[in-house]
Design a protein around this motif. Sequence first.
Motif, PDB file in Angstrom:
ATOM      1  N   GLY A   7      -6.732  17.438  21.999  1.00  0.00           N
ATOM      2  CA  GLY A   7      -6.220  16.143  21.579  1.00  0.00           C
ATOM      3  C   GLY A   7      -4.969  15.846  22.375  1.00  0.00           C
ATOM      4  O   GLY A   7      -4.029  16.651  22.375  1.00  0.00           O
ATOM      5  N   LEU A   8      -4.959  14.719  23.086  1.00  0.00           N
ATOM      6  CA  LEU A   8      -3.829  14.374  23.945  1.00  0.00           C
ATOM      7  C   LEU A   8      -3.173  13.113  23.421  1.00  0.00           C
ATOM      8  O   LEU A   8      -3.773  12.032  23.428  1.00  0.00           O
ATOM      9  N   ASP A   9      -1.940  13.242  22.941  1.00  0.00           N
ATOM     10  CA  ASP A   9      -1.167  12.096  22.475  1.00  0.00           C
ATOM     11  C   ASP A   9      -0.326  11.596  23.637  1.00  0.00           C
ATOM     12  O   ASP A   9       0.603  12.274  24.087  1.00  0.00           O
ATOM     13  N   ILE A  10      -0.662  10.393  24.148  1.00  0.00           N
ATOM     14  CA  ILE A  10       0.005   9.886  25.340  1.00  0.00           C
ATOM     15  C   ILE A  10       1.149   8.947  24.966  1.00  0.00           C
ATOM     16  O   ILE A  10       1.173   8.371  23.885  1.00  0.00           O
ATOM     17  N   GLN A  16       1.882  15.042  24.276  1.00  0.00           N
ATOM     18  CA  GLN A  16       1.681  16.212  23.422  1.00  0.00           C
ATOM     19  C   GLN A  16       0.230  16.660  23.516  1.00  0.00           C
ATOM     20  O   GLN A  16      -0.698  15.850  23.405  1.00  0.00           O
ATOM     21  N   VAL A  17       0.032  17.964  23.716  1.00  0.00           N
ATOM     22  CA  VAL A  17      -1.306  18.542  23.870  1.00  0.00           C
ATOM     23  C   VAL A  17      -1.587  19.478  22.701  1.00  0.00           C
ATOM     24  O   VAL A  17      -0.733  20.289  22.322  1.00  0.00           O
ATOM     25  N   GLY A  50      -9.713  14.139  23.818  1.00  0.00           N
ATOM     26  CA  GLY A  50      -9.634  12.895  23.066  1.00  0.00           C
ATOM     27  C   GLY A  50      -8.288  12.220  23.264  1.00  0.00           C
ATOM     28  O   GLY A  50      -7.252  12.888  23.324  1.00  0.00           O
ATOM     29  N   LEU A  51      -8.308  10.884  23.391  1.00  0.00           N
ATOM     30  CA  LEU A  51      -7.092  10.094  23.517  1.00  0.00           C
ATOM     31  C   LEU A  51      -7.209   8.875  22.618  1.00  0.00           C
ATOM     32  O   LEU A  51      -8.306   8.337  22.423  1.00  0.00           O
ATOM     33  N   ASN A  88       4.258  12.517  13.692  1.00  0.00           N
ATOM     34  CA  ASN A  88       5.005  12.929  14.873  1.00  0.00           C
ATOM     35  C   ASN A  88       4.000  13.238  15.977  1.00  0.00           C
ATOM     36  O   ASN A  88       2.786  13.243  15.745  1.00  0.00           O
ATOM     37  N   ASP A  89       4.490  13.508  17.162  1.00  0.00           N
ATOM     38  CA  ASP A  89       3.592  13.691  18.303  1.00  0.00           C
ATOM     39  C   ASP A  89       2.645  14.873  18.103  1.00  0.00           C
ATOM     40  O   ASP A  89       1.458  14.791  18.441  1.00  0.00           O
ATOM     41  N   ALA A  90       3.157  15.977  17.574  1.00  0.00           N
ATOM     42  CA  ALA A  90       2.323  17.169  17.382  1.00  0.00           C
ATOM     43  C   ALA A  90       1.207  16.902  16.372  1.00  0.00           C
ATOM     44  O   ALA A  90       0.047  17.285  16.582  1.00  0.00           O
TER      45      ALA A  90
END
Length: 342
Positions: A7-10, A16-17, A50-51, A88-90
């Motif tokens: 899961g990639l939070d852009i 955050q990966v 996933g994004l 949060n990003d995580a």
Amino acid sequence: MNITTIGLDIAKNVFQVHGVDAHGKVVLRKQLRRIQVLAFFANLSPCLIGLEACAGAHYWGRELLKLGHDARLISPQFVKPYVKGNKNDANDAEAICEAVSRPSMHFVPLKSIEQQDIQMLHRVRSGLVKERTAQANRLRGLLSEYGIIIGQGLAQVRTRLPEILEDDKNGLTMAARQIFTDLQYQLRERDKQIAAYGEKILMLHRSSPASQTLGAVPGIGPITATALLAALGDGKAFDKARQVPAWLGLVPKQDSSGGKPKLLGISKRGDVYLRTLLIHGARAVVKAAAKKDDAHSRWINDLVQRRNVNIAAVAVANKNARIAWALLARTEAYRPPVPASV
């Protein structure tokens, strides 16, 4: 690390990966700077990534595909239920990782660079149209403060404003006349800009066989055809034609329970701009159908008699969306309905 799903939070600068293995065990939690992202994924074995479908997502999706990964975009509304605890990003990256692994998840089609070029043309032109409307409304509002009333619509503003500026007995001061002259100039510049982008869209339509095929459908002109091409691409992201109008919000919204179906007005989900173009084009088809006698026109006229013009327009827009998918996915030419007398 045997990572199978990420899961990639852009964002703009901080990414955050969150990665898991084939058993769903967390094996990676990492924060990356923007310049580190491509190098990091280039050193990973191909995996599912996933994004969230947000700003920049299509760019990153294409770049990850080039590196051999399976990049998939998810609408943020489908990610939110998987967020645990505070935002949060995580936690967002973990939620994306969980959502992308669901077998029944709906994904956003990844746009090519060509599709984004076409979409940008439409977005800029649409923004200019909104600015022109705001400019005209601003003019009308300011003139009303001087006791001068202009009717609604751009045609009224274009016709009346020169007369008002030439009339030296309407009470406008020199300062006010100068400001209204400037606003008139700005309005004309907006007209020129909109016309220029309209010409660009027309040239694009004429140079694209797929767009010309779509343009042959009644109710779909160059603007709608190119907008459909930008949104649907080759149409392969949808399995069936009926999925397209549902994606565009052209189907009834449901409020069913206990085995009792209850259908409301259209859901209005998806791309507002494209849905509006399809419905406006459908209104013209409904109006023209009153003078025709082919099977399609008879269906429209019967629908108008049984329900009303607005419902008939939405039904035609729904059908046009399905026809557009069929033409793109099957690379076929449009076959117009045959009149009853032939």
